[in-house]
Design a protein around this motif. Structure first.
Motif, PDB file in Angstrom:
ATOM      1  N   PRO A 125       7.975  11.741 -25.760  1.00  0.00           N
ATOM      2  CA  PRO A 125       7.184  12.835 -26.346  1.00  0.00           C
ATOM      3  C   PRO A 125       5.740  12.932 -25.844  1.00  0.00           C
ATOM      4  CG  PRO A 125       8.351  11.624 -28.052  1.00  0.00           C
ATOM      5  CD  PRO A 125       8.519  10.859 -26.775  1.00  0.00           C
ATOM      6  N   ASP A 126       5.172  11.842 -25.346  1.00  0.00           N
ATOM      7  CA  ASP A 126       3.790  11.862 -24.885  1.00  0.00           C
ATOM      8  C   ASP A 126       3.639  12.251 -23.413  1.00  0.00           C
ATOM      9  OD1 ASP A 126       2.889  11.066 -27.399  1.00  0.00           O
ATOM     10  OD2 ASP A 126       3.156   8.935 -26.904  1.00  0.00           O
ATOM     11  N   MET A 127       4.736  12.496 -22.736  1.00  0.00           N
ATOM     12  CA  MET A 127       4.702  12.807 -21.302  1.00  0.00           C
ATOM     13  C   MET A 127       4.118  14.190 -21.054  1.00  0.00           C
ATOM     14  SD  MET A 127       6.856  11.421 -18.654  1.00  0.00           S
ATOM     15  CE  MET A 127       7.239  11.903 -17.020  1.00  0.00           C
ATOM     16  N   ASN A 128       3.276  14.304 -20.044  1.00  0.00           N
ATOM     17  CA  ASN A 128       2.744  15.604 -19.628  1.00  0.00           C
ATOM     18  C   ASN A 128       3.821  16.312 -18.819  1.00  0.00           C
ATOM     19  OD1 ASN A 128       1.512  17.776 -18.416  1.00  0.00           O
ATOM     20  ND2 ASN A 128      -0.311  16.661 -17.800  1.00  0.00           N
ATOM     21  N   LEU A 129       4.330  17.417 -19.331  1.00  0.00           N
ATOM     22  CA  LEU A 129       5.423  18.152 -18.690  1.00  0.00           C
ATOM     23  C   LEU A 129       4.927  19.392 -17.965  1.00  0.00           C
ATOM     24  CD1 LEU A 129       8.054  17.805 -21.536  1.00  0.00           C
ATOM     25  CD2 LEU A 129       7.770  16.375 -19.508  1.00  0.00           C
ATOM     26  N   LEU A 143      14.141  18.061  -9.926  1.00  0.00           N
ATOM     27  CA  LEU A 143      14.191  18.948 -11.082  1.00  0.00           C
ATOM     28  C   LEU A 143      14.771  18.181 -12.268  1.00  0.00           C
ATOM     29  CD1 LEU A 143      15.724  22.036  -9.240  1.00  0.00           C
ATOM     30  CD2 LEU A 143      13.305  21.614  -9.723  1.00  0.00           C
ATOM     31  N   HIS A 144      13.950  18.019 -13.296  1.00  0.00           N
ATOM     32  CA  HIS A 144      14.365  17.328 -14.514  1.00  0.00           C
ATOM     33  C   HIS A 144      14.380  18.311 -15.676  1.00  0.00           C
ATOM     34  CE1 HIS A 144      14.352  13.089 -13.303  1.00  0.00           C
ATOM     35  NE2 HIS A 144      13.321  13.375 -12.540  1.00  0.00           N
ATOM     36  N   MET A 197       0.825  -1.189   0.000  1.00  0.00           N
ATOM     37  CA  MET A 197       0.000   0.000   0.000  1.00  0.00           C
ATOM     38  C   MET A 197       0.874   1.260   0.000  1.00  0.00           C
ATOM     39  SD  MET A 197      -3.124  -0.498   0.015  1.00  0.00           S
ATOM     40  CE  MET A 197      -4.610  -1.108   0.566  1.00  0.00           C
ATOM     41  N   ILE A 198       0.441   2.266  -0.677  1.00  0.00           N
ATOM     42  CA  ILE A 198       1.150   3.554  -0.675  1.00  0.00           C
ATOM     43  C   ILE A 198       0.864   4.255   0.647  1.00  0.00           C
ATOM     44  CG2 ILE A 198       1.284   5.830  -1.746  1.00  0.00           C
ATOM     45  CD1 ILE A 198       0.546   4.437  -4.406  1.00  0.00           C
ATOM     46  N   ASN A 199       1.928   4.780   1.286  1.00  0.00           N
ATOM     47  CA  ASN A 199       1.723   5.460   2.560  1.00  0.00           C
ATOM     48  C   ASN A 199       2.280   6.882   2.603  1.00  0.00           C
ATOM     49  OD1 ASN A 199       4.427   4.947   2.698  1.00  0.00           O
ATOM     50  ND2 ASN A 199       4.368   3.817   4.622  1.00  0.00           N
ATOM     51  N   LYS A 200       2.908   7.344   1.519  1.00  0.00           N
ATOM     52  CA  LYS A 200       3.359   8.735   1.467  1.00  0.00           C
ATOM     53  C   LYS A 200       3.779   9.076   0.043  1.00  0.00           C
ATOM     54  CE  LYS A 200       8.233   8.024   2.649  1.00  0.00           C
ATOM     55  NZ  LYS A 200       9.317   8.380   3.537  1.00  0.00           N
ATOM     56  N   ILE A 201       3.858  10.361  -0.235  1.00  0.00           N
ATOM     57  CA  ILE A 201       4.389  10.834  -1.512  1.00  0.00           C
ATOM     58  C   ILE A 201       5.890  10.988  -1.336  1.00  0.00           C
ATOM     59  CG2 ILE A 201       4.436  12.732  -3.171  1.00  0.00           C
ATOM     60  CD1 ILE A 201       1.515  13.272  -2.404  1.00  0.00           C
ATOM     61  N   GLY A 202       6.661  10.318  -2.162  1.00  0.00           N
ATOM     62  CA  GLY A 202       8.117  10.332  -2.036  1.00  0.00           C
ATOM     63  C   GLY A 202       8.760  11.499  -2.764  1.00  0.00           C
ATOM     64  N   GLN A 203       8.418  11.663  -4.046  1.00  0.00           N
ATOM     65  CA  GLN A 203       9.016  12.720  -4.863  1.00  0.00           C
ATOM     66  C   GLN A 203       7.970  13.305  -5.797  1.00  0.00           C
ATOM     67  OE1 GLN A 203      12.098  10.477  -6.905  1.00  0.00           O
ATOM     68  NE2 GLN A 203      13.626  11.111  -5.412  1.00  0.00           N
ATOM     69  N   VAL A 204       8.165  14.572  -6.101  1.00  0.00           N
ATOM     70  CA  VAL A 204       7.359  15.258  -7.103  1.00  0.00           C
ATOM     71  C   VAL A 204       8.313  15.657  -8.217  1.00  0.00           C
ATOM     72  CG1 VAL A 204       5.949  17.286  -7.594  1.00  0.00           C
ATOM     73  CG2 VAL A 204       5.734  16.132  -5.390  1.00  0.00           C
ATOM     74  N   MET A 205       8.003  15.273  -9.443  1.00  0.00           N
ATOM     75  CA  MET A 205       8.854  15.608 -10.579  1.00  0.00           C
ATOM     76  C   MET A 205       8.448  16.982 -11.110  1.00  0.00           C
ATOM     77  SD  MET A 205      10.559  12.961 -10.497  1.00  0.00           S
ATOM     78  CE  MET A 205      10.431  11.305  -9.896  1.00  0.00           C
ATOM     79  N   LEU A 206       9.421  17.863 -11.228  1.00  0.00           N
ATOM     80  CA  LEU A 206       9.192  19.194 -11.763  1.00  0.00           C
ATOM     81  C   LEU A 206      10.078  19.343 -12.994  1.00  0.00           C
ATOM     82  CD1 LEU A 206       7.824  21.946 -11.422  1.00  0.00           C
ATOM     83  CD2 LEU A 206       9.681  22.605  -9.887  1.00  0.00           C
ATOM     84  N   TYR A 207       9.451  19.521 -14.158  1.00  0.00           N
ATOM     85  CA  TYR A 207      10.173  19.614 -15.422  1.00  0.00           C
ATOM     86  C   TYR A 207      10.443  21.080 -15.711  1.00  0.00           C
ATOM     87  CZ  TYR A 207       8.504  14.892 -15.417  1.00  0.00           C
ATOM     88  OH  TYR A 207       8.237  13.596 -15.043  1.00  0.00           O
ATOM     89  N   VAL A 208      11.721  21.439 -15.820  1.00  0.00           N
ATOM     90  CA  VAL A 208      12.132  22.838 -15.925  1.00  0.00           C
ATOM     91  C   VAL A 208      13.056  23.044 -17.123  1.00  0.00           C
ATOM     92  CG1 VAL A 208      11.870  23.200 -13.434  1.00  0.00           C
ATOM     93  CG2 VAL A 208      14.095  22.508 -14.332  1.00  0.00           C
ATOM     94  N   ASN A 209      13.176  24.289 -17.528  1.00  0.00           N
ATOM     95  CA  ASN A 209      14.051  24.635 -18.648  1.00  0.00           C
ATOM     96  C   ASN A 209      15.515  24.701 -18.238  1.00  0.00           C
ATOM     97  OD1 ASN A 209      11.913  24.928 -20.582  1.00  0.00           O
ATOM     98  ND2 ASN A 209      11.368  26.800 -19.511  1.00  0.00           N
ATOM     99  N   ASN A 210      15.787  25.150 -17.008  1.00  0.00           N
ATOM    100  CA  ASN A 210      17.164  25.299 -16.548  1.00  0.00           C
ATOM    101  C   ASN A 210      17.256  24.759 -15.117  1.00  0.00           C
ATOM    102  OD1 ASN A 210      19.597  26.374 -15.346  1.00  0.00           O
ATOM    103  ND2 ASN A 210      19.751  27.695 -17.151  1.00  0.00           N
ATOM    104  N   GLN A 211      17.784  23.557 -14.978  1.00  0.00           N
ATOM    105  CA  GLN A 211      17.847  22.903 -13.674  1.00  0.00           C
ATOM    106  C   GLN A 211      18.686  23.681 -12.660  1.00  0.00           C
ATOM    107  OE1 GLN A 211      19.019  19.312 -15.898  1.00  0.00           O
ATOM    108  NE2 GLN A 211      17.912  18.191 -14.299  1.00  0.00           N
TER     109      GLN A 211
END
Length: 124
Positions: free
Chosen positions: A66-70, A55-56, A1-15
């Motif tokens: 290409p189909d990923m929601n950024l 930060l990606h 079972m999921i018990n917490k949010i580990g990471q949030v991916m944030l897609y940026v132009n300049n890491q």
């Protein structure tokens, strides 16, 4: 079972510029800076937080998938020092919105260096 949010991916132009924004303006810590082949990412978080932001490179992820929601995730941060944080961000020339009174408490938003918006709620 999921018990917490580990990471949030944030897609940026300049890491690097985004890393500097989060560490210098909001006091986040760098957890890791990783490069593996063509991929690199920077993991940041508030001190002691259970969830981190990674930060990606938006361009690289778009090329690989290409189909990923950024789009920017809609994130709500909590603070016990609401007024202090609001003033501190304004003093650091961070774009902040007006304080709004909601039935659940006060909220404001702010923008990072790439005009991504995030919200902050007062939690005591």
């Amino acid at each position: 079972m999921i018990n917490k949010i580990g990471q949030v991916m944030l897609y940026v132009n300049n890491q690097v510029e985004c890393r500097d924004f989060w560490t210098e303006k909001l006091g986040f810590e760098v957890i890791a800076e990783v490069t593996q082949g063509p991929m690199s990412w920077i993991e940041i978080a508030p001190k002691g937080a259970a969830t981190s932001i990674v930060l990606h490179s938006k361009a690289l992820v778009a090329k690989m998938n290409p189909d990923m929601n950024l789009g920017t995730p809609s994130l709500m941060y909590f603070t016990e020092k609401f007024d202090e944080l609001y003033c501190d961000l304004g003093n650091k020339n961070v774009k902040v919105g007006e304080i709004v009174e909601l039935p659940t408490g006060r909220v404001f938003n702010f923008a990072d260096n790439e005009e991504n918006y995030f919200a902050v709620a007062e939690k005591g």
